[in-house]
Design a protein around this motif. Structure first.
Motif, mmCIF file in Angstrom:
data_model
loop_
_atom_site.group_PDB
_atom_site.id
_atom_site.type_symbol
_atom_site.label_atom_id
_atom_site.label_comp_id
_atom_site.label_asym_id
_atom_site.label_seq_id
_atom_site.Cartn_x
_atom_site.Cartn_y
_atom_site.Cartn_z
ATOM 1 N N THR A 4 -0.636 -0.551 -8.177
ATOM 2 C CA THR A 4 -0.524 0.005 -6.833
ATOM 3 C C THR A 4 -0.637 1.523 -6.902
ATOM 4 N N TRP A 5 -0.961 2.125 -5.773
ATOM 5 C CA TRP A 5 -1.061 3.576 -5.659
ATOM 6 C C TRP A 5 -0.786 3.931 -4.211
ATOM 7 N N SER A 6 -0.452 5.170 -3.941
ATOM 8 C CA SER A 6 -0.197 5.595 -2.564
ATOM 9 C C SER A 6 -1.512 5.762 -1.803
ATOM 10 N N CYS A 7 -1.548 5.246 -0.588
ATOM 11 C CA CYS A 7 -2.713 5.410 0.284
ATOM 12 C C CYS A 7 -2.829 6.888 0.658
ATOM 13 N N ASP A 8 -4.013 7.452 0.486
ATOM 14 C CA ASP A 8 -4.221 8.865 0.795
ATOM 15 C C ASP A 8 -4.261 9.141 2.298
ATOM 16 N N PHE A 9 -4.232 8.111 3.133
ATOM 17 C CA PHE A 9 -4.162 8.311 4.578
ATOM 18 C C PHE A 9 -2.726 8.197 5.088
ATOM 19 N N CYS A 10 -2.039 7.088 4.774
ATOM 20 C CA CYS A 10 -0.711 6.858 5.352
ATOM 21 C C CYS A 10 0.441 7.118 4.380
ATOM 22 N N GLY A 11 0.168 7.170 3.081
ATOM 23 C CA GLY A 11 1.208 7.431 2.095
ATOM 24 C C GLY A 11 1.933 6.195 1.587
#
Length: 171
Positions: A101-108
């Motif tokens: 998993t990784w943080s979404c660069d739009f919503c975090g």
């Protein structure tokens, strides 16, 4: 135009790879990704970031460092194609290998990069010269940001990587 990052486009966050450990450093290890030995990229595993919170001493952390020369299963966490050489950050935690998993660069919020997950990886490049960056997003976050009148691209964002290409498009 000579683009130093072209060979690295074969690697993307969430992809499983095999790597050979080249050297130890205070923060972690340098590695070489199998199949990409001649691609001019640098790979690393930040052992402190991945394991320091789970160990009680520096010696315990050092014991987790894979031996130089060993081969490890890893998952690509990030590909930095901004400046040469391309650098690839790898993860070796069992949890990352199972589901990355990784943080979404739009919503975090966290998004799943592993196969079957809800993440898309966008490569941003310019005609003005080499260098690129990868942006990790939820597919729905991308679809929501595409103009509503561009129905086709919104639909494609939602089915990219999900569609059986032997079948007609959804909807």
């Amino acid at each position: 135009m000579d683009r130093f990052e072209t060979k690295s486009f074969a690697l993307m966050p969430g992809q499983r790879v095999e790597a050979t450990i080249l050297s130890h450093h205070p923060w972690g290890v340098l590695a070489e990704i199998t199949g990409h030995e001649d691609d001019g990229l640098s790979a690393s595993i930040d052992m402190i970031e991945q394991f320091a919170s789970r160990t009680s001493s520096h010696e315990e952390l050092l014991a987790l460092f894979p031996p130089v020369g060993s081969r490890v299963d890893a998952v690509v966490q990030q590909v930095n194609q901004w400046l040469p050489p391309v650098s690839v950050r790898l993860g070796i935690r069992a949890s990352d290998l199972a589901t990355s998993t990784w943080s979404c660069d739009f919503c975090g919020e966290r998004t799943t990069l592993s196969p079957g997950g809800d993440a898309l990886v966008l490569d941003a490049r310019s005609n003005n010269g080499p260098g690129s960056c990868s942006i990790v997003v939820h597919r729905h976050c991308l679809a929501e940001r595409i103009r509503p009148e561009n129905v086709g691209e919104r639909a494609r964002a939602l089915e990219l990587g999900e569609r059986d290409w032997g079948s007609p498009p959804l909807g």
